[in-house]
Scaffold this active site. Structure first.
Site, PDB file in Angstrom:
ATOM      1  N   ASN A   1       1.333   3.406  -3.031  1.00  0.00           N
ATOM      2  CA  ASN A   1       1.935   3.568  -4.161  1.00  0.00           C
ATOM      3  C   ASN A   1       1.242   5.248  -4.822  1.00  0.00           C
ATOM      4  OD1 ASN A   1       2.806   1.155  -4.504  1.00  0.00           O
ATOM      5  ND2 ASN A   1       1.725   0.418  -5.789  1.00  0.00           N
TER       6      ASN A   1
ATOM      7  N   ARG B   1      -0.046   7.523  -2.852  1.00  0.00           N
ATOM      8  CA  ARG B   1       0.413   8.485  -2.032  1.00  0.00           C
ATOM      9  C   ARG B   1       1.900   9.170  -2.393  1.00  0.00           C
ATOM     10  NH1 ARG B   1      -1.061   5.960   3.371  1.00  0.00           N
ATOM     11  NH2 ARG B   1      -1.811   4.189   1.889  1.00  0.00           N
TER      12      ARG B   1
ATOM     13  N   GLU C   1       1.159 -12.900  12.674  1.00  0.00           N
ATOM     14  CA  GLU C   1       1.713 -11.769  13.280  1.00  0.00           C
ATOM     15  C   GLU C   1       1.884 -10.448  12.218  1.00  0.00           C
ATOM     16  OE1 GLU C   1       2.775 -11.916  16.595  1.00  0.00           O
ATOM     17  OE2 GLU C   1       2.493 -13.734  16.554  1.00  0.00           O
TER      18      GLU C   1
ATOM     19  N   ASP D   1       0.898  -1.289  -0.177  1.00  0.00           N
ATOM     20  CA  ASP D   1       0.020  -0.006  -0.001  1.00  0.00           C
ATOM     21  C   ASP D   1       1.076   1.312  -0.001  1.00  0.00           C
ATOM     22  OD1 ASP D   1      -2.178   1.459   0.049  1.00  0.00           O
ATOM     23  OD2 ASP D   1      -2.813   1.148   2.105  1.00  0.00           O
TER      24      ASP D   1
ATOM     25  N   ASN E   1     -10.323  -3.170  -6.226  1.00  0.00           N
ATOM     26  CA  ASN E   1      -9.667  -2.280  -6.967  1.00  0.00           C
ATOM     27  C   ASN E   1     -10.426  -2.077  -8.279  1.00  0.00           C
ATOM     28  OD1 ASN E   1      -6.649  -3.544  -5.732  1.00  0.00           O
ATOM     29  ND2 ASN E   1      -7.823  -1.599  -5.010  1.00  0.00           N
TER      30      ASN E   1
ATOM     31  N   HIS F   1       2.684   3.132  -8.862  1.00  0.00           N
ATOM     32  CA  HIS F   1       2.550   1.692  -9.152  1.00  0.00           C
ATOM     33  C   HIS F   1       3.805   1.083  -9.894  1.00  0.00           C
ATOM     34  CE1 HIS F   1      -1.555   1.622  -7.635  1.00  0.00           C
ATOM     35  NE2 HIS F   1      -1.900   2.425  -8.654  1.00  0.00           N
TER      36      HIS F   1
ATOM     37  N   SER G   1      -7.143  -6.145  -5.671  1.00  0.00           N
ATOM     38  CA  SER G   1      -8.032  -6.854  -5.163  1.00  0.00           C
ATOM     39  C   SER G   1      -9.312  -6.527  -5.578  1.00  0.00           C
ATOM     40  CB  SER G   1      -8.509  -5.772  -3.497  1.00  0.00           C
ATOM     41  OG  SER G   1      -8.925  -4.803  -3.711  1.00  0.00           O
TER      42      SER G   1
HETATM   43  C1  FPP Z   1      -2.166  -0.167  -3.330  1.00  0.00           C
HETATM   44  O1  FPP Z   1      -1.659   0.953  -3.225  1.00  0.00           O
HETATM   45  C2  FPP Z   1      -1.444  -0.875  -4.470  1.00  0.00           C
HETATM   46  C3  FPP Z   1      -2.057  -1.493  -5.819  1.00  0.00           C
HETATM   47  C4  FPP Z   1      -3.650  -1.520  -5.690  1.00  0.00           C
HETATM   48  C5  FPP Z   1      -1.157  -2.112  -6.750  1.00  0.00           C
HETATM   49  C6  FPP Z   1      -0.108  -2.992  -6.446  1.00  0.00           C
HETATM   50  C7  FPP Z   1       0.655  -3.283  -7.535  1.00  0.00           C
HETATM   51  C8  FPP Z   1       2.062  -3.245  -7.602  1.00  0.00           C
HETATM   52  C9  FPP Z   1       2.735  -2.768  -6.462  1.00  0.00           C
HETATM   53  C10 FPP Z   1       2.366  -3.521  -8.688  1.00  0.00           C
HETATM   54  C11 FPP Z   1       3.301  -4.685  -8.954  1.00  0.00           C
HETATM   55  C12 FPP Z   1       2.689  -5.888  -8.890  1.00  0.00           C
HETATM   56  C13 FPP Z   1       2.998  -6.931  -9.763  1.00  0.00           C
HETATM   57  C14 FPP Z   1       2.321  -8.245  -9.396  1.00  0.00           C
HETATM   58  C15 FPP Z   1       3.864  -6.935 -10.969  1.00  0.00           C
HETATM   59  P1  FPP Z   1      -2.661   2.436  -3.443  1.00  0.00           P
HETATM   60  O2  FPP Z   1      -2.662   2.764  -4.886  1.00  0.00           O
HETATM   61  O3  FPP Z   1      -4.105   2.049  -2.657  1.00  0.00           O
HETATM   62  O4  FPP Z   1      -1.932   3.562  -2.764  1.00  0.00           O
HETATM   63  P2  FPP Z   1      -2.388   4.657  -1.884  1.00  0.00           P
HETATM   64  O5  FPP Z   1      -3.156   3.939  -0.607  1.00  0.00           O
HETATM   65  O6  FPP Z   1      -1.290   5.434  -1.511  1.00  0.00           O
HETATM   66  O7  FPP Z   1      -3.422   5.463  -2.708  1.00  0.00           O
END
Ligand code: FPP
Length: 232
Positions: free
Chosen positions: A4, A6, A189, A2, A50, A19, A47
Site C-alpha cells: 500500500n 509503495r 503453498e 503488502d 505495525n 491503505h 501486525s
Molecule cells: C501493508 O502495506 C498493509 C498494511 C499494514 C495495512 C493493510 C490494511 C488494509 C489493506 C486496509 C483494509 C483492511 C481492513 C480490514 C478494512 P505497507 O503499508 O507495508 O506497504 P509498503 O510495504 O509498500 O510500505
C-alpha cells in the site's frame, strides 16, 4: 496485503491513500472469494509490529478499520460471511473493539465463508499465548504433562477450529512470512506476486488459484490430495 505504501509513493500520494485503495482491493477480493466458494479467507490487516509505524499512519489505519466495519459488515452479513478477528484486540480503542465484537456476534451463524481478520496479530504471539494456556492447563491439573502434544498446543491457537490454510498469497514482491500464521502454515503453498496490494484484482486472485490448482500436495507423503471446497 503488502504494498500500500509503495503504491501511494509511486502515485505521489500520502500512504493513507494507499491503505484506502488497499481496502477497496480487499472488498473486490472478498466478493470474488465468496463467488468462488472459498471456505475460509484470512487477511493480515495489522501486525503486532505495525504499532511501530508513525503515529499518524497508525491512527489513519484505525480510522479506516472503524469506517470499513461500519460500511461493510451489514453487506458481508447479507452475503453469508462469518467474521472473526484474531490477535490481541485489547490494545485497540473501545469503539473499535466494540465494532469487532458486534460484527462477530451478528455474523456468528453464517456459513458460506469465514473471513478472518488478523489485527494486532503475530504468529509468535499466537504460539506464546497457546503455550501459556497449555501451561495453565497442566498447572491446574486439567491436562497431564504426557498429553502435551501437537494437538493439545494447536487447540489453543487462534484458528484452532478452522482448517490450516491451503494457500498464502503475498502481494508487493517480498518473499517472506513476516510473523503471520507460523504454526498453521507448515504445509501451506506460498504464492508471491509483484503486484502491489491496491492493484490486486480478481484476475490476480484467479492466477494465484490456477497456480495453486497445479501444485502437487503431498504433506510429506507420496500421494497427493485435493483441495476441499465447502459452502453450506
Ligand atoms: C501493508 O502495506 C498493509 C498494511 C499494514 C495495512 C493493510 C490494511 C488494509 C489493506 C486496509 C483494509 C483492511 C481492513 C480490514 C478494512 P505497507 O503499508 O507495508 O506497504 P509498503 O510495504 O509498500 O510500505
Amino acid at each position: 496485503m503488502d504494498g500500500n505504501g509503495r503504491w501511494a509513493k509511486q502515485h505521489g500520494l500520502p500512504r493513507v491513500i494507499g491503505h484506502r485503495r488497499g481496502a477497496n482491493a480487499l472488498r473486490r477480493v472478498v466478493r470474488a472469494c465468496v463467488q468462488r466458494q472459498i471456505s475460509v479467507l484470512t487477511v493480515f490487516a495489522f501486525s503486532s509490529e505495525n504499532w511501530q509505524r508513525p503515529e499518524t499512519e497508525v491512527k489513519a489505519l484505525m480510522v479506516l478499520f472503524v469506517h470499513s466495519l461500519r460500511r461493510e459488515v451489514e453487506k458481508l452479513h447479507e452475503a453469508g460471511v462469518r467474521l472473526r478477528f484474531i490477535g490481541e484486540r485489547g490494545r485497540f480503542d473501545a469503539a473499535l473493539q466494540h465494532r469487532m465484537d458486534a460484527a462477530e456476534r451478528l455474523t456468528a451463524n453464517n456459513s458460506c465463508m469465514t473471513m478472518v481478520i488478523a489485527v494486532n496479530y503475530g504468529g509468535r504471539w499466537d504460539l506464546t499465548q497457546a503455550a501459556r494456556a497449555l501451561a495453565a492447563d497442566v498447572l491446574t491439573g486439567r491436562l497431564a504433562l504426557e498429553k502435551v502434544d501437537e494437538h493439545a498446543l494447536s487447540s489453543h491457537l487462534a484458528l484452532a477450529d478452522l482448517p490450516e490454510p491451503d494457500l498464502l498469497i503475498r502481494s508487493g514482491g517480498e518473499q517472506r512470512i513476516s510473523n503471520f500464521l507460523l504454526w498453521q502454515m507448515a504445509y501451506t503453498e506460498l504464492y508471491f506476486t509483484q503486484t502491489l496490494w491496491p492493484d490486486f484484482r480478481v484476475d490476480d486472485l484467479d492466477q494465484a488459484l490456477a497456480w495453486f490448482a497445479q501444485r502437487d500436495r503431498r504433506f510429506g507423503r507420496v500421494e497427493s490430495t485435493q483441495l476441499r471446497v465447502e459452502c453450506a
